[in-house]
Motif scaffolding. Sequence first.
Motif, PDB file in Angstrom:
ATOM      1  N   VAL A  34      23.184 -15.059  34.231  1.00 20.39           N
ATOM      2  CA  VAL A  34      23.385 -13.703  33.711  1.00 20.39           C
ATOM      3  C   VAL A  34      22.080 -12.927  33.859  1.00 20.39           C
ATOM      4  O   VAL A  34      21.105 -13.171  33.142  1.00 20.39           O
ATOM      5  CB  VAL A  34      23.843 -13.744  32.242  1.00 20.39           C
ATOM      6  CG1 VAL A  34      24.027 -12.328  31.704  1.00 20.39           C
ATOM      7  CG2 VAL A  34      25.142 -14.534  32.118  1.00 20.39           C
ATOM      8  N   LYS A  36      21.594  -9.521  33.719  1.00 20.74           N
ATOM      9  CA  LYS A  36      21.575  -8.152  33.175  1.00 20.74           C
ATOM     10  C   LYS A  36      20.187  -7.812  32.638  1.00 20.74           C
ATOM     11  O   LYS A  36      19.520  -8.645  32.029  1.00 20.74           O
ATOM     12  CB  LYS A  36      22.607  -8.006  32.059  1.00 20.74           C
ATOM     13  CG  LYS A  36      22.339  -8.862  30.832  1.00 20.74           C
ATOM     14  CD  LYS A  36      23.379  -8.622  29.754  1.00 20.74           C
ATOM     15  CE  LYS A  36      23.076  -9.481  28.525  1.00 20.74           C
ATOM     16  NZ  LYS A  36      24.049  -9.295  27.440  1.00 20.74           N
ATOM     17  N   THR A  37      19.754  -6.597  32.905  1.00 21.31           N
ATOM     18  CA  THR A  37      18.465  -6.023  32.490  1.00 21.31           C
ATOM     19  C   THR A  37      17.260  -6.680  33.180  1.00 21.31           C
ATOM     20  O   THR A  37      16.132  -6.289  32.917  1.00 21.31           O
ATOM     21  CB  THR A  37      18.251  -6.061  30.959  1.00 21.31           C
ATOM     22  OG1 THR A  37      17.927  -7.401  30.538  1.00 21.31           O
ATOM     23  CG2 THR A  37      19.463  -5.557  30.199  1.00 21.31           C
ATOM     24  N   GLU A  56      26.553  -9.640  35.748  1.00 22.44           N
ATOM     25  CA  GLU A  56      25.992  -8.391  35.244  1.00 22.44           C
ATOM     26  C   GLU A  56      26.942  -7.754  34.232  1.00 22.44           C
ATOM     27  O   GLU A  56      28.159  -7.908  34.329  1.00 22.44           O
ATOM     28  CB  GLU A  56      25.745  -7.416  36.401  1.00 22.44           C
ATOM     29  CG  GLU A  56      24.615  -7.839  37.338  1.00 22.44           C
ATOM     30  CD  GLU A  56      23.243  -7.663  36.695  1.00 22.44           C
ATOM     31  OE1 GLU A  56      23.098  -6.787  35.814  1.00 22.44           O
ATOM     32  OE2 GLU A  56      22.311  -8.392  37.091  1.00 22.44           O
ATOM     33  N   ASN A  57      26.363  -7.003  33.284  1.00 21.23           N
ATOM     34  CA  ASN A  57      27.140  -6.418  32.186  1.00 21.23           C
ATOM     35  C   ASN A  57      27.334  -4.915  32.261  1.00 21.23           C
ATOM     36  O   ASN A  57      28.243  -4.383  31.619  1.00 21.23           O
ATOM     37  CB  ASN A  57      26.462  -6.717  30.841  1.00 21.23           C
ATOM     38  CG  ASN A  57      26.684  -8.123  30.368  1.00 21.23           C
ATOM     39  OD1 ASN A  57      26.321  -9.073  31.038  1.00 21.23           O
ATOM     40  ND2 ASN A  57      27.281  -8.260  29.194  1.00 21.23           N
ATOM     41  N   TYR A  58      26.460  -4.231  33.003  1.00 23.97           N
ATOM     42  CA  TYR A  58      26.464  -2.774  32.990  1.00 23.97           C
ATOM     43  C   TYR A  58      26.795  -2.233  34.381  1.00 23.97           C
ATOM     44  O   TYR A  58      26.203  -2.659  35.372  1.00 23.97           O
ATOM     45  CB  TYR A  58      25.112  -2.240  32.512  1.00 23.97           C
ATOM     46  CG  TYR A  58      24.681  -2.870  31.208  1.00 23.97           C
ATOM     47  CD1 TYR A  58      25.408  -2.662  30.035  1.00 23.97           C
ATOM     48  CD2 TYR A  58      23.569  -3.714  31.153  1.00 23.97           C
ATOM     49  CE1 TYR A  58      25.034  -3.262  28.839  1.00 23.97           C
ATOM     50  CE2 TYR A  58      23.176  -4.311  29.960  1.00 23.97           C
ATOM     51  CZ  TYR A  58      23.918  -4.085  28.805  1.00 23.97           C
ATOM     52  OH  TYR A  58      23.558  -4.689  27.628  1.00 23.97           O
ATOM     53  N   GLU A  61      23.966  -0.517  36.667  1.00 18.24           N
ATOM     54  CA  GLU A  61      22.973  -1.528  37.029  1.00 18.24           C
ATOM     55  C   GLU A  61      23.550  -2.509  38.044  1.00 18.24           C
ATOM     56  O   GLU A  61      22.858  -2.920  38.991  1.00 18.24           O
ATOM     57  CB  GLU A  61      22.516  -2.279  35.776  1.00 18.24           C
ATOM     58  CG  GLU A  61      21.441  -3.318  36.056  1.00 18.24           C
ATOM     59  CD  GLU A  61      21.048  -4.125  34.818  1.00 18.24           C
ATOM     60  OE1 GLU A  61      20.233  -5.053  34.966  1.00 18.24           O
ATOM     61  OE2 GLU A  61      21.555  -3.828  33.720  1.00 18.24           O
ATOM     62  N   THR A  62      24.792  -2.879  37.860  1.00 16.10           N
ATOM     63  CA  THR A  62      25.452  -3.788  38.799  1.00 16.10           C
ATOM     64  C   THR A  62      25.472  -3.209  40.201  1.00 16.10           C
ATOM     65  O   THR A  62      25.077  -3.866  41.179  1.00 16.10           O
ATOM     66  CB  THR A  62      26.900  -4.067  38.354  1.00 16.10           C
ATOM     67  OG1 THR A  62      26.903  -4.653  37.056  1.00 16.10           O
ATOM     68  CG2 THR A  62      27.601  -5.000  39.332  1.00 16.10           C
ATOM     69  N   GLY A  81      30.818  -7.600  31.746  1.00 15.32           N
ATOM     70  CA  GLY A  81      30.720  -6.716  30.584  1.00 15.32           C
ATOM     71  C   GLY A  81      31.981  -5.906  30.355  1.00 15.32           C
ATOM     72  O   GLY A  81      32.926  -5.941  31.155  1.00 15.32           O
ATOM     73  N   ARG A 227      14.790 -10.753  26.722  1.00 17.81           N
ATOM     74  CA  ARG A 227      14.719  -9.357  27.166  1.00 17.81           C
ATOM     75  C   ARG A 227      13.368  -8.757  26.809  1.00 17.81           C
ATOM     76  O   ARG A 227      12.838  -9.002  25.741  1.00 17.81           O
ATOM     77  CB  ARG A 227      15.811  -8.515  26.474  1.00 17.81           C
ATOM     78  CG  ARG A 227      17.222  -8.903  26.867  1.00 17.81           C
ATOM     79  CD  ARG A 227      18.185  -7.877  26.331  1.00 17.81           C
ATOM     80  NE  ARG A 227      19.552  -8.401  26.303  1.00 17.81           N
ATOM     81  CZ  ARG A 227      20.613  -7.675  25.930  1.00 17.81           C
ATOM     82  NH1 ARG A 227      20.429  -6.441  25.537  1.00 17.81           N
ATOM     83  NH2 ARG A 227      21.823  -8.193  25.947  1.00 17.81           N
TER      84      ARG A 227
END
Length: 228
Positions: A34, A36-37, A56-58, A61-62, A81, A227
């Motif tokens: 994962v 993400k960010t 990815e969650n967003y 961004e993906t 996400g 993060r």
Amino acid sequence: MINIADNLRLVNNQIIAASSKTTSSTSKVSLLAVSKTKPISLIQQAYAAGQRHFGENYVQETVEKVQQLAELTDITWHFIGPLQANKTKLIANNVTWVHSVDREKIAKRLNQQRDINITPLNVCLQVNISGEQSKSGVAVTEVAKLAEFINNCENLCLRGLMAIPEKTKDKIAARDSFRQMQTLFNQLSHQYPSVDTLSMGMSNDMDIAIECGSTMIRVGTAIFGARS
């Protein structure tokens, strides 16, 4: 400094160790990193260490990461996400998997927007197994209906189920949620030959998830660090 290769090795060893202790898992358990960010540089390090599946969650961004790493043609991108109806077009043709389909409207839009010249989009139903009002996911009682709808979508491929059970330190409660998911998954896989993926379990509960039949573990912090 974070050593991505070492972290991946440790996580994969944990998965192997957990898998060796159970007979519930009928296939190899895969690792979804994962990311993400996390910056592109860390994803590139993970790729260099052999990792190929990234989650990815967003939405924005993906899409940006998929475009920036387009030269790495064997990366498999998973969107995990929440997905709003007005963002499906951005996801439909930029990823290979969507784990978070929880209603017909989202499935219908993904099906309509997926390019017919590429392979069908792999889809997992996100199940709200704990019944939390604040959490996305289809209700257990609605899984069969949504699965049938997705199975009839020509540009989607029904692959399985995903869940994020309620956070708890109670291992009995956690195991109960995972067992419910295992039961739903077994029912679905007997009905649909394409169903082979039970996406559940993260760093802190992967042992229990694998014991209960998980085929895909989603891990972020243990690979990429906390993060920033």
